[in-house]
Scaffold this active site. Structure first.
Site, PDB file in Angstrom:
ATOM      1  N   SER A   1       0.873  -1.148   0.068  1.00 26.65           N
ATOM      2  CA  SER A   1      -0.115  -0.153  -0.013  1.00 26.65           C
ATOM      3  C   SER A   1       0.971   1.367  -0.147  1.00 26.65           C
ATOM      4  O   SER A   1       1.995   1.083   0.235  1.00 26.65           O
ATOM      5  CB  SER A   1      -0.766  -0.083   1.355  1.00 26.65           C
TER       6      SER A   1
ATOM      7  N   TYR B   1      -3.089  -0.624  10.044  1.00 23.68           N
ATOM      8  CA  TYR B   1      -2.932  -0.997   8.567  1.00 23.68           C
ATOM      9  C   TYR B   1      -1.421  -0.766   8.008  1.00 23.68           C
ATOM     10  O   TYR B   1      -0.880  -1.145   7.427  1.00 23.68           O
ATOM     11  CB  TYR B   1      -3.980  -0.219   7.827  1.00 23.68           C
TER      12      TYR B   1
HETATM   13  P1  NAP Z   1     -11.689  -5.428  -0.438  1.00 19.24           P
HETATM   14  O1  NAP Z   1     -12.836  -5.003  -1.590  1.00 19.24           O
HETATM   15  O2  NAP Z   1     -12.234  -5.213   0.784  1.00 19.24           O
HETATM   16  O3  NAP Z   1     -11.232  -6.988  -0.826  1.00 19.24           O
HETATM   17  C1  NAP Z   1     -10.441  -7.615   0.343  1.00 19.24           C
HETATM   18  C2  NAP Z   1     -10.789  -9.132   0.348  1.00 19.24           C
HETATM   19  O4  NAP Z   1      -9.869  -9.766   1.247  1.00 19.24           O
HETATM   20  C3  NAP Z   1     -12.336  -9.580   0.298  1.00 19.24           C
HETATM   21  O5  NAP Z   1     -12.366 -10.339  -0.480  1.00 19.24           O
HETATM   22  C4  NAP Z   1     -12.250 -10.023   1.955  1.00 19.24           C
HETATM   23  O6  NAP Z   1     -13.267 -10.999   2.121  1.00 19.24           O
HETATM   24  C5  NAP Z   1     -10.777 -10.784   2.038  1.00 19.24           C
HETATM   25  N1  NAP Z   1     -10.341 -10.900   3.214  1.00 19.24           N
HETATM   26  C6  NAP Z   1     -10.362 -10.086   4.175  1.00 19.24           C
HETATM   27  N2  NAP Z   1      -9.897 -11.177   5.229  1.00 19.24           N
HETATM   28  C7  NAP Z   1      -9.940 -12.035   4.889  1.00 19.24           C
HETATM   29  C8  NAP Z   1      -9.412 -13.573   5.704  1.00 19.24           C
HETATM   30  N3  NAP Z   1      -9.299 -13.358   7.201  1.00 19.24           N
HETATM   31  N4  NAP Z   1      -9.226 -14.655   4.969  1.00 19.24           N
HETATM   32  C9  NAP Z   1      -9.553 -14.509   3.630  1.00 19.24           C
HETATM   33  N5  NAP Z   1     -10.139 -13.579   3.043  1.00 19.24           N
HETATM   34  C10 NAP Z   1     -10.230 -12.409   3.549  1.00 19.24           C
HETATM   35  O7  NAP Z   1     -10.114  -4.737  -0.657  1.00 19.24           O
HETATM   36  P2  NAP Z   1      -9.546  -4.316  -2.230  1.00 19.24           P
HETATM   37  O8  NAP Z   1      -9.445  -2.784  -1.993  1.00 19.24           O
HETATM   38  O9  NAP Z   1      -9.934  -4.950  -3.189  1.00 19.24           O
HETATM   39  O10 NAP Z   1      -7.988  -4.440  -1.458  1.00 19.24           O
HETATM   40  C11 NAP Z   1      -7.418  -5.740  -1.709  1.00 19.24           C
HETATM   41  C12 NAP Z   1      -5.977  -5.436  -1.014  1.00 19.24           C
HETATM   42  O11 NAP Z   1      -5.429  -4.665  -1.768  1.00 19.24           O
HETATM   43  C13 NAP Z   1      -5.905  -5.455   0.204  1.00 19.24           C
HETATM   44  O12 NAP Z   1      -4.756  -6.213   0.858  1.00 19.24           O
HETATM   45  C14 NAP Z   1      -5.715  -3.931   0.550  1.00 19.24           C
HETATM   46  O13 NAP Z   1      -5.343  -3.471   1.840  1.00 19.24           O
HETATM   47  C15 NAP Z   1      -5.046  -3.573  -0.562  1.00 19.24           C
HETATM   48  N6  NAP Z   1      -5.037  -2.139  -0.928  1.00 19.24           N
HETATM   49  C16 NAP Z   1      -6.308  -1.503  -1.492  1.00 19.24           C
HETATM   50  C17 NAP Z   1      -6.437  -0.038  -1.792  1.00 19.24           C
HETATM   51  C18 NAP Z   1      -7.491   0.579  -2.282  1.00 19.24           C
HETATM   52  O14 NAP Z   1      -7.389   1.720  -2.308  1.00 19.24           O
HETATM   53  N7  NAP Z   1      -8.569  -0.306  -2.356  1.00 19.24           N
HETATM   54  C19 NAP Z   1      -4.930   0.298  -1.705  1.00 19.24           C
HETATM   55  C20 NAP Z   1      -3.883  -0.164  -1.227  1.00 19.24           C
HETATM   56  C21 NAP Z   1      -3.820  -1.549  -0.946  1.00 19.24           C
HETATM   57  P3  NAP Z   1     -14.490 -10.609   2.417  1.00 19.24           P
HETATM   58  O15 NAP Z   1     -15.349  -9.748   1.306  1.00 19.24           O
HETATM   59  O16 NAP Z   1     -15.381 -11.919   2.708  1.00 19.24           O
HETATM   60  O17 NAP Z   1     -14.718  -9.603   3.645  1.00 19.24           O
HETATM   61  C1  GCO Z   2      -6.926   4.994   3.829  1.00 19.76           C
HETATM   62  C2  GCO Z   2      -7.154   4.150   2.626  1.00 19.76           C
HETATM   63  C3  GCO Z   2      -5.686   3.557   2.207  1.00 19.76           C
HETATM   64  C4  GCO Z   2      -5.788   2.690   0.846  1.00 19.76           C
HETATM   65  C5  GCO Z   2      -4.557   2.250   0.277  1.00 19.76           C
HETATM   66  C6  GCO Z   2      -3.485   3.481   0.018  1.00 19.76           C
HETATM   67  O1  GCO Z   2      -7.696   5.098   4.758  1.00 19.76           O
HETATM   68  O2  GCO Z   2      -5.920   5.678   3.729  1.00 19.76           O
HETATM   69  O3  GCO Z   2      -8.147   3.310   2.588  1.00 19.76           O
HETATM   70  O4  GCO Z   2      -5.079   3.156   3.112  1.00 19.76           O
HETATM   71  O5  GCO Z   2      -6.924   1.885   0.998  1.00 19.76           O
HETATM   72  O6  GCO Z   2      -4.100   1.114   1.151  1.00 19.76           O
HETATM   73  O7  GCO Z   2      -2.584   2.748  -0.810  1.00 19.76           O
END
Ligand code: NAP
Ligand code: GCO
Length: 266
Positions: free
Chosen positions: A146, A159
């Site tokens: 992230s 986080y």
């Molecule tokens: P999301 O839509 O919340 O998806 C996260 C997934 O992880 C969901 O399928 C969730 O399942 C699953 N999960 C959570 N806890 C789990 C567990 N204990 N065992 C198995 N599966 C589990 O998030 P996303 O935005 O697509 O994010 C995906 C990844 O990218 C994450 O690691 C997040 O931190 C990272 N990320 C996201 C962003 C952003 O801006 N969106 C930015 C940087 C990094 P459920 O749906 O059943 O809860």
């Molecule tokens: C926040 C955001 C994040 C992003 C992401 C950034 O509250 O600042 O949710 O942390 O999801 O991980 O890269």
């Protein structure tokens, strides 16, 4: 030649939390490059729903219900994959959660839960698949980091601690396993439109304003933006890329200022 570089025919790819959001976009692109796709979740309902969506696009996904933090469940699930399809060639540690709570208000149990899912689970998963990758002298591990791997922000201490740790875990896996031809890298998405950011993305929310005024690309990222980077890191094209975190952030980490006319400081 270009097609060959990105061809994943015959590869088994496991994408944790691949039922929606970034994980699903990654799974789709890896499937389109030829990989056999396995995704997991902790909800049978979400697994059934995602199966339909994958099938609509002609992708024959294998779904598993297991919790990435549970070593016994992880071991059982990966044994099942190995029996059915063979060893995992590509592991995408995508599953993750966030809790936005100021430090003084955050119960230690909440902090620990984020660390367990976002930092310890990728280790559990990688430890389980790496021995067979080492034996085969080939493997790709992608850890979903992230911007919070390198930045702090008020309210996301757990986080940021987990994602910062994951960046260095990626480096340490590289130090120990790159010599066996494993490439372990991270992706650092910027602000991406998924359910994780739904609450802070609404028009009028101050965070939406922050993202729109600070991201040089002047938009939220889409899951597909991240998925394309994952294809690179899962493919032969990245065979000498090791221990790197590839930021897919519309340039926000490159920018300390504002990008809109209204807030320009000249
Ligand atoms: P999301 O839509 O919340 O998806 C996260 C997934 O992880 C969901 O399928 C969730 O399942 C699953 N999960 C959570 N806890 C789990 C567990 N204990 N065992 C198995 N599966 C589990 O998030 P996303 O935005 O697509 O994010 C995906 C990844 O990218 C994450 O690691 C997040 O931190 C990272 N990320 C996201 C962003 C952003 O801006 N969106 C930015 C940087 C990094 P459920 O749906 O059943 O809860
Ligand atoms: C926040 C955001 C994040 C992003 C992401 C950034 O509250 O600042 O949710 O942390 O999801 O991980 O890269």
């Amino acid at each position: 030649m270009i097609n060959e570089l990105f061809n994943l025919n015959g590869k088994i790819a496991l994408i944790t939390g691949g039922t929606h959001g970034i994980g699903m976009a990654i799974a789709k692109v890896l499937a389109k490059a030829g990989a056999k796709i396995v995704v997991n979740d902790i909800s049978d309902e979400k697994l059934a729903q995602c199966k339909e969506e994958y099938n609509k696009e002609g992708i024959d996904v294998f779904t598993q219900n297991f919790d990435v933090t549970n070593e016994i469940q992880v071991d059982k699930a990966i044994s099942e994959i190995e029996e059915k399809f063979g060893a995992v060639d590509i592991l995408v540690n995508n599953a993750g959660i966030i809790k936005r709570i100021p430090i003084l208000d955050m119960p230690i149990s909440d902090f620990k839960q984020v660390i367990e899912i976002d930092l310890v689970a990728p280790l559990i998963m990688a430890k389980r698949v790496a021995p067979k990758m080492i034996e085969k002298r080939a493997g790709k591990i992608i850890n979903m980091c992230s911007m919070m791997s390198v930045y702090g922000r008020n309210s996301v201490s757990a986080y940021a601690s987990a994602k910062g740790g994951l960046k260095l875990l990626t480096a340490n896996m590289t130090c120990e396993w790159a010599k066996y031809n494993l490439q372990i890298n991270g992706i650092g998405p910027g602000y991406i439109a998924t359910s994780q950011t739904a609450a802070i993305r609404e028009n009028g929310h101050p965070f939406n304003k922050l993202v729109m005024t600070r991201t040089p690309a002047a938009r939220w990222g889409q899951p597909e933006d991240v998925a394309n980077a994952a294809l690179f890191l899962a493919s032969k094209a990245s065979d000498f890329v090791n221990g790197h975190v590839l930021f897919v952030d519309g340039g926000i980490l490159a920018n300390f200022g504002y990008v809109d006319g209204e807030n320009d400081i000249i």
